[in-house]
Design an enzyme around this catalytic site. Structure first.
Site, PDB file in Angstrom:
ATOM      1  N   LYS A  72      -0.119  -2.490  -7.847  1.00  0.00           N
ATOM      2  CA  LYS A  72      -0.112  -3.271  -9.034  1.00  0.00           C
ATOM      3  C   LYS A  72      -1.418  -3.793  -9.469  1.00  0.00           C
ATOM      4  O   LYS A  72      -1.833  -4.001 -10.598  1.00  0.00           O
ATOM      5  CB  LYS A  72       0.854  -4.618  -8.810  1.00  0.00           C
ATOM      6  CG  LYS A  72       2.095  -4.408  -8.911  1.00  0.00           C
ATOM      7  CD  LYS A  72       3.080  -5.667  -9.015  1.00  0.00           C
ATOM      8  CE  LYS A  72       4.605  -5.423  -9.082  1.00  0.00           C
ATOM      9  NZ  LYS A  72       5.224  -6.515  -9.156  1.00  0.00           N
ATOM     10  N   ASN A  93       2.710  -3.947 -13.835  1.00  0.00           N
ATOM     11  CA  ASN A  93       3.920  -3.645 -13.377  1.00  0.00           C
ATOM     12  C   ASN A  93       4.363  -2.671 -14.450  1.00  0.00           C
ATOM     13  O   ASN A  93       5.259  -1.982 -14.379  1.00  0.00           O
ATOM     14  CB  ASN A  93       4.944  -4.530 -12.795  1.00  0.00           C
ATOM     15  CG  ASN A  93       5.549  -5.170 -13.991  1.00  0.00           C
ATOM     16  OD1 ASN A  93       5.140  -5.439 -15.155  1.00  0.00           O
ATOM     17  ND2 ASN A  93       6.867  -5.347 -13.975  1.00  0.00           N
ATOM     18  N   ALA A 138       5.842 -12.452  -6.228  1.00  0.00           N
ATOM     19  CA  ALA A 138       6.639 -13.239  -7.109  1.00  0.00           C
ATOM     20  C   ALA A 138       5.835 -14.637  -7.548  1.00  0.00           C
ATOM     21  O   ALA A 138       5.995 -14.816  -8.830  1.00  0.00           O
ATOM     22  CB  ALA A 138       8.054 -13.465  -6.638  1.00  0.00           C
TER      23      ALA A 138
END
Length: 286
Positions: A72, A93, A138
């Site tokens: 990423k 992403n 995340a």
């Protein structure tokens, strides 16, 4: 799935490993429901050969591609343009190949989280204070998006303190001065938050039944979100629910980030409910 022909637009997910991914099933379900002549498949590749794969995509019949670990950040080196949120986050992403052949980077991880919180949780982002446990992929996406969309304050903690310190510094520098570091194991600031987030991964996989937040810090007056959705209720959410708090898992985050990708790749409204049902079906089969 529609028959593949010369006009079929391809999408591939670049990452390694990918055997755990549900993305292809959800995406292809979405394409079929929307009547799109597209196909989504996996390409296991790491940073070492990423440049070769991305360069090949430029000359093939792709609408774009998706990106996951460990690519990423590295993928930014091979893109022509970056969306403002993607640029500030320093990771992509989702990549769109324009009709002119340019590769434009976006990040829908944070968008998926924000849409889930707003649509499924009825949370007004700019009216709340947040405490986030976990600062990895995340947690970084979630906290960066919160800062981008006007969060009042974000407290961030992680057992890897260098990670949480770095995220706090990046948010305060690139978004807004709203992030504050909390040492590992220090949950004293939880009481100041209206929304508590678990982005640590604790509660899933080999950590099922574990809660990163001691029960004495849980309040019925707070909103609790866990980025995990398998299991549907982690111990973090079960304990919060038992206390009488409102809870939400990460299913919507995964759903909306994938739906946002379809929007970027096609310019069309994605079939949200068909994709949601596909995700639920996949989980029920596990």
């Amino acid at each position: 799935m529609a028959k593949v022909d010369i006009n079929t637009k391809m999408i591939t997910l670049l990452g390694d490993p990918l055997k755990q991914s549900f993305a292809a099933q959800m995406q292809n379900c979405g394409y079929e429901a929307a009547g799109l002549n597209m196909i989504y498949f996996y390409t296991e590749v790491n940073n070492e050969h990423l440049a070769d794969v991305v360069n090949g995509i430029r000359y093939m019949n792709f609408a774009g591609f998706a990106v996951t670990k460990p690519n990423k950040v590295k993928v930014l080196e091979y893109l022509d343009e970056l969306d403002p949120l993607c640029k500030k986050m320093g990771a992509s992403n989702t990549v769109v190949k324009t009709p002119e052949g340019k590769l434009v980077g976006y990040n829908t991880d944070g968008i998926g989280f924000i849409r889930s919180m707003e649509r499924d949780g009825n949370v007004k982002i700019d009216e709340n204070t947040y405490f986030c446990i976990g600062s990895g992929g995340a947690g970084r996406a979630m906290c960066s998006a919160l800062a981008y969309y006007g969060a009042k304050k974000i407290y961030i903690t992680d057992v890897f303190e260098e990670s949480s310190k770095a995220l706090v510094e990046d948010i305060n520098k690139n978004f807004a001065p709203v992030a504050e570091f909390c040492p590992a194991g220090d949950f004293s600031k939880v009481k100041e938050a209206t929304v508590v987030l678990n982005a640590s991964g604790i509660g899933m996989g080999s950590h099922i039944g574990e809660n990163p937040l001691p029960k004495e810090f849980i309040s019925k007056d707070q909103f609790y979100f866990d980025a995990c959705y398998n299991p549907a209720k982690t111990q973090f959410l079960l304990d919060a629910e038992e206390a009488g708090a409102t809870i939400l898992n990460g299913l919507g985050m995964s759903l909306y980030q994938g739906a946002a990708q379809i929007e970027y790749w096609t310019g069309q409204e994605p079939p949200i409910e068909a994709m949601r049902q596909k995700l639920l079906d996949i989980i029920s089969e596990k």
